[in-house]
Design a protein around this motif. Structure first.
Motif, PDB file in Angstrom:
ATOM      1  N   SER A 300       0.803  -1.274   0.048  1.00  0.00           N
ATOM      2  CA  SER A 300      -0.213   0.171   0.047  1.00  0.00           C
ATOM      3  C   SER A 300       0.971   1.117   0.119  1.00  0.00           C
ATOM      4  N   GLY A 301       0.622   2.272  -0.364  1.00  0.00           N
ATOM      5  CA  GLY A 301       1.015   3.598  -0.374  1.00  0.00           C
ATOM      6  C   GLY A 301       2.461   3.678  -1.211  1.00  0.00           C
ATOM      7  N   ALA A 302       3.437   4.176  -0.382  1.00  0.00           N
ATOM      8  CA  ALA A 302       4.826   4.172  -1.135  1.00  0.00           C
ATOM      9  C   ALA A 302       5.343   2.820  -1.307  1.00  0.00           C
ATOM     10  N   ASP A 303       5.015   2.059  -0.659  1.00  0.00           N
ATOM     11  CA  ASP A 303       5.560   0.481  -0.866  1.00  0.00           C
ATOM     12  C   ASP A 303       4.922  -0.052  -2.189  1.00  0.00           C
ATOM     13  N   LEU A 304       3.703   0.391  -2.367  1.00  0.00           N
ATOM     14  CA  LEU A 304       2.937  -0.290  -3.699  1.00  0.00           C
ATOM     15  C   LEU A 304       3.342   0.352  -4.860  1.00  0.00           C
ATOM     16  N   GLU A 305       4.021   1.854  -4.709  1.00  0.00           N
ATOM     17  CA  GLU A 305       4.357   2.562  -5.836  1.00  0.00           C
ATOM     18  C   GLU A 305       5.835   2.111  -6.028  1.00  0.00           C
ATOM     19  N   ASP A 306       6.466   1.286  -4.953  1.00  0.00           N
ATOM     20  CA  ASP A 306       7.739   0.920  -5.262  1.00  0.00           C
ATOM     21  C   ASP A 306       7.894  -0.614  -5.990  1.00  0.00           C
ATOM     22  N   LEU A 307       6.664  -0.901  -6.094  1.00  0.00           N
ATOM     23  CA  LEU A 307       6.866  -2.312  -6.680  1.00  0.00           C
ATOM     24  C   LEU A 307       6.760  -2.280  -8.293  1.00  0.00           C
ATOM     25  N   ASP A 308       7.546  -3.056  -8.797  1.00  0.00           N
ATOM     26  CA  ASP A 308       7.697  -3.236 -10.153  1.00  0.00           C
ATOM     27  C   ASP A 308       7.758  -4.729 -10.717  1.00  0.00           C
ATOM     28  N   PHE A 309       8.058  -4.973 -12.019  1.00  0.00           N
ATOM     29  CA  PHE A 309       8.033  -6.372 -12.361  1.00  0.00           C
ATOM     30  C   PHE A 309       8.845  -6.647 -13.803  1.00  0.00           C
ATOM     31  N   PHE A 310       8.940  -7.725 -14.160  1.00  0.00           N
ATOM     32  CA  PHE A 310       9.620  -7.935 -15.434  1.00  0.00           C
ATOM     33  C   PHE A 310       9.234  -9.374 -15.715  1.00  0.00           C
ATOM     34  N   THR A 311       8.925  -9.741 -17.001  1.00  0.00           N
ATOM     35  CA  THR A 311       8.523 -10.970 -17.481  1.00  0.00           C
ATOM     36  C   THR A 311       9.587 -12.042 -17.159  1.00  0.00           C
ATOM     37  N   PHE A 312       9.163 -13.091 -16.910  1.00  0.00           N
ATOM     38  CA  PHE A 312      10.267 -14.441 -16.653  1.00  0.00           C
ATOM     39  C   PHE A 312      11.343 -14.470 -17.891  1.00  0.00           C
ATOM     40  N   PRO A 313      12.470 -14.556 -17.700  1.00  0.00           N
ATOM     41  CA  PRO A 313      13.499 -14.348 -18.693  1.00  0.00           C
ATOM     42  C   PRO A 313      13.416 -15.608 -19.613  1.00  0.00           C
ATOM     43  N   GLU A 314      13.939 -15.422 -20.821  1.00  0.00           N
ATOM     44  CA  GLU A 314      14.333 -16.321 -22.005  1.00  0.00           C
ATOM     45  C   GLU A 314      15.039 -17.624 -21.561  1.00  0.00           C
ATOM     46  N   ILE A 315      14.582 -18.813 -22.045  1.00  0.00           N
ATOM     47  CA  ILE A 315      15.506 -19.855 -21.728  1.00  0.00           C
ATOM     48  C   ILE A 315      15.853 -20.585 -22.964  1.00  0.00           C
ATOM     49  N   ASP A 316      14.768 -20.510 -23.926  1.00  0.00           N
ATOM     50  CA  ASP A 316      15.374 -20.831 -25.227  1.00  0.00           C
ATOM     51  C   ASP A 316      15.157 -19.830 -26.427  1.00  0.00           C
ATOM     52  N   SER A 317      16.096 -19.210 -27.056  1.00  0.00           N
ATOM     53  CA  SER A 317      16.024 -18.039 -27.978  1.00  0.00           C
ATOM     54  C   SER A 317      15.076 -18.654 -28.929  1.00  0.00           C
ATOM     55  N   THR A 318      14.714 -19.660 -29.497  1.00  0.00           N
ATOM     56  CA  THR A 318      13.891 -20.174 -30.347  1.00  0.00           C
ATOM     57  C   THR A 318      12.566 -19.789 -29.917  1.00  0.00           C
ATOM     58  N   ILE A 319      12.425 -19.977 -28.652  1.00  0.00           N
ATOM     59  CA  ILE A 319      10.846 -19.615 -28.249  1.00  0.00           C
ATOM     60  C   ILE A 319      10.670 -18.430 -27.670  1.00  0.00           C
ATOM     61  N   GLY A 320      11.437 -17.812 -26.931  1.00  0.00           N
ATOM     62  CA  GLY A 320      11.623 -16.343 -26.335  1.00  0.00           C
ATOM     63  C   GLY A 320      10.887 -16.463 -25.152  1.00  0.00           C
ATOM     64  N   ALA A 321      10.175 -15.125 -24.830  1.00  0.00           N
ATOM     65  CA  ALA A 321       9.689 -15.082 -23.532  1.00  0.00           C
ATOM     66  C   ALA A 321       8.456 -14.011 -23.535  1.00  0.00           C
ATOM     67  N   LYS A 322       7.637 -14.388 -24.734  1.00  0.00           N
ATOM     68  CA  LYS A 322       6.505 -13.624 -24.953  1.00  0.00           C
ATOM     69  C   LYS A 322       5.083 -14.345 -24.299  1.00  0.00           C
ATOM     70  N   ALA A 323       5.344 -15.545 -24.243  1.00  0.00           N
ATOM     71  CA  ALA A 323       3.998 -16.296 -23.735  1.00  0.00           C
ATOM     72  C   ALA A 323       3.936 -16.164 -22.189  1.00  0.00           C
ATOM     73  N   LEU A 324       2.857 -16.001 -21.622  1.00  0.00           N
ATOM     74  CA  LEU A 324       2.660 -15.799 -20.172  1.00  0.00           C
ATOM     75  C   LEU A 324       1.101 -16.181 -19.636  1.00  0.00           C
ATOM     76  N   ASP A 325       1.290 -16.442 -18.299  1.00  0.00           N
ATOM     77  CA  ASP A 325      -0.208 -16.596 -17.891  1.00  0.00           C
ATOM     78  C   ASP A 325      -0.882 -15.721 -17.442  1.00  0.00           C
ATOM     79  N   ALA A 326      -2.060 -15.302 -17.927  1.00  0.00           N
ATOM     80  CA  ALA A 326      -2.881 -14.162 -17.637  1.00  0.00           C
ATOM     81  C   ALA A 326      -4.316 -14.652 -17.220  1.00  0.00           C
ATOM     82  N   PRO A 327      -4.615 -15.263 -16.193  1.00  0.00           N
ATOM     83  CA  PRO A 327      -5.941 -15.942 -15.916  1.00  0.00           C
ATOM     84  C   PRO A 327      -6.843 -14.566 -15.754  1.00  0.00           C
ATOM     85  N   ILE A 328      -8.058 -15.145 -16.454  1.00  0.00           N
ATOM     86  CA  ILE A 328      -9.186 -14.483 -16.444  1.00  0.00           C
ATOM     87  C   ILE A 328     -10.355 -14.712 -15.458  1.00  0.00           C
TER      88      ILE A 328
END
Length: 443
Positions: A300-328
């Motif tokens: 909350s507050g300043a702690d929430l503003e301090d939160l950031d993220f990155f997508t999990f890094p690439e493991i196989d360059s032929t597959i990349g890192a564009k797929a993700l879980d985004a549940p609805i």
């Protein structure tokens, strides 16, 4: 059913003395089929499965799995908005999230609430195909603001709609900007980078990756992202559908890779909830945390503003890192609600931009599905999350939503927890999973 005064009282009504002493694992141990939980009495609603008339009722019941304080409060505010606009009162029956999911079969085959919270993807289609959910095609005729992708995610195998999307959230690796700036950490682009970063965090006295799996489902997110990065989206979806073998070298590689990462994970995870792991990130005791956007509920507050993220890094360059879980997340209707008119009226409101606007104003840890909503109030974190989902090449729903619910609960949860406890016998573990999969998917 009168409304209980508290969640504890409500759960007490749900659990009869004969099963009150059973833990989740013992209760689920023999549940090999979709209806195996029928008769346990662990989940009940206020609906009437023997009715379903279209009367102009002034009340409707909602079975909700939104048991954490923030989402529970948001649900209450949305229901207040519906009452103001329609004059119809909603009796909200909130049940612990895991209890709700693990006993959904019994709930839907008994007397469920008129409307209930649930998920898009395989789990929605599964219950629709079993005839345990109401057709919402008429409701969809009144909705706007949804992309074709959201409508597809709400459609059963018969081409009818059974689900109204409300929100979604991507899974990513979260961190505190201030900690990383202080330590000079850089976002990892590859698995090698992640391992190097984790080693440095250990030297700096941090748990590199916050981790918790007391409730069984969080580790599924780690499996998902590793499988997506190593084997690609289609293999992952086919594996979830029972079309690929768990004993294949491709799946073994996922677990071998995970075993190599386990030393970077916060220890003793099987005794920790996701909220407790999130608090270790909030308290600057952990450097990273792979979880959904809802991790923001613990900030909350300043702690929430301090939160950031990155997508999990690439493991196989032929597959990349564009797929993700985004549940609805969203809502479904009982097959025979006590008032179909009132239930459909509620679901139409839940799919409206008005309901979405209430969510935007009150929950910084999710993204609304309706594109007509006023998202000017999104935090920087929400805006970045929306951009991440928009840039994804493939989107999975999450392991326990992309496969049969009985397989996820009775096979995958104990298998992943066994792996975390002892990652040495991967071949034996996967042989057991594959044998159980064959039994379940052919039943």
């Amino acid at each position: 059913m009168s409304r209980p005064r508290s969640q504890a009282e409500y759960l007490a009504r749900l659990v009869p003395p004969s099963v009150a002493g059973l833990n989740r694992r013992s209760l689920l141990a023999g549940a090999a089929g979709a209806g195996a939980l029928l008769g346990t009495g662990l989940l009940a609603g206020c609906g009437d499965s023997d009715s379903g008339s279209g009367g102009d009722a002034k009340s409707v019941s909602l079975g909700s799995n939104q048991s954490d304080p923030k989402p529970k409060d948001v649900v209450a505010k949305v229901m207040d908005g519906f009452k103001t606009s329609s004059g119809v009162t909603v009796a909200v029956n909130t049940v612990d999230h895991n209890t709700f999911q693990e006993n959904i079969n019994n709930y839907l085959q008994g007397k469920p609430d008129d409307v209930f919270t649930w998920f898009a993807g395989y789990r929605m289609r599964f219950f629709a195909a079993k005839g345990l959910a109401g057709d919402l095609s008429d409701v969809w005729g009144k909705l706007d603001g949804y992309s074709d992708a959201f409508k597809k995610a709400s459609t059963g195998d018969d081409g009818k709609q059974y689900f109204v999307p409300a929100s979604y959230y991507p899974w990513a690796v979260f961190y505190r900007k201030s900690v990383w700036q202080q330590r000079g950490y850089q976002v990892p682009k590859t698995l090698d980078d992640l391992n190097t970063l984790g080693a440095q965090m250990k030297k700096d006295g941090l748990n590199p990756i916050a981790f918790a799996d007391k409730d069984g489902w969080p580790a599924m997110g780690t499996f998902d992202v590793l499988n997506l990065r190593i084997n690609g989206y289609q293999f992952h979806i086919d594996l979830m559908a029972g079309k690929e073998a768990w004993t294949s070298d491709r799946v073994k590689k996922v677990f071998d890779t995970w075993a190599g990462l386990l030393p970077l994970h916060q220890p003793d995870s099987l005794g920790r909830t996701w909220q407790e792991a999130a608090q270790s990130l909030q308290q600057k005791k952990s450097g990273m945390y792979l979880l959904g956007l809802f991790v923001g509920q613990q900030f909350s507050g300043a702690d929430l503003e301090d939160l950031d993220f990155f997508t999990f890094p690439e493991i196989d360059s032929t597959i990349g890192a564009k797929a993700l879980d985004a549940p609805i997340d969203g809502y479904m209707m009982a097959r025979k609600p006590k008032s179909k008119d009132a239930a459909e009226k509620l679901l139409t409101y839940l799919g409206s931009k008005d309901a979405a606007n209430i969510t935007v104003k009150n929950d910084p840890s999710t993204l609304v599905a309706n594109s007509g909503a006023d998202t000017a109030g999104y935090t920087a974190l929400q805006k970045k999350a929306a951009e991440l989902v928009g840039s994804a090449t493939e989107i999975a729903q999450f392991l326990d939503r992309d496969t049969r619910p009985d397989f996820a609960s009775t096979v995958i949860i104990p298998a992943l927890q066994q792996f975390i406890k002892d990652p040495k016998d991967i071949s034996g573990l996967l042989t057991s999973v594959e044998n159980q999969k064959k039994s379940i998917f052919t039943s």
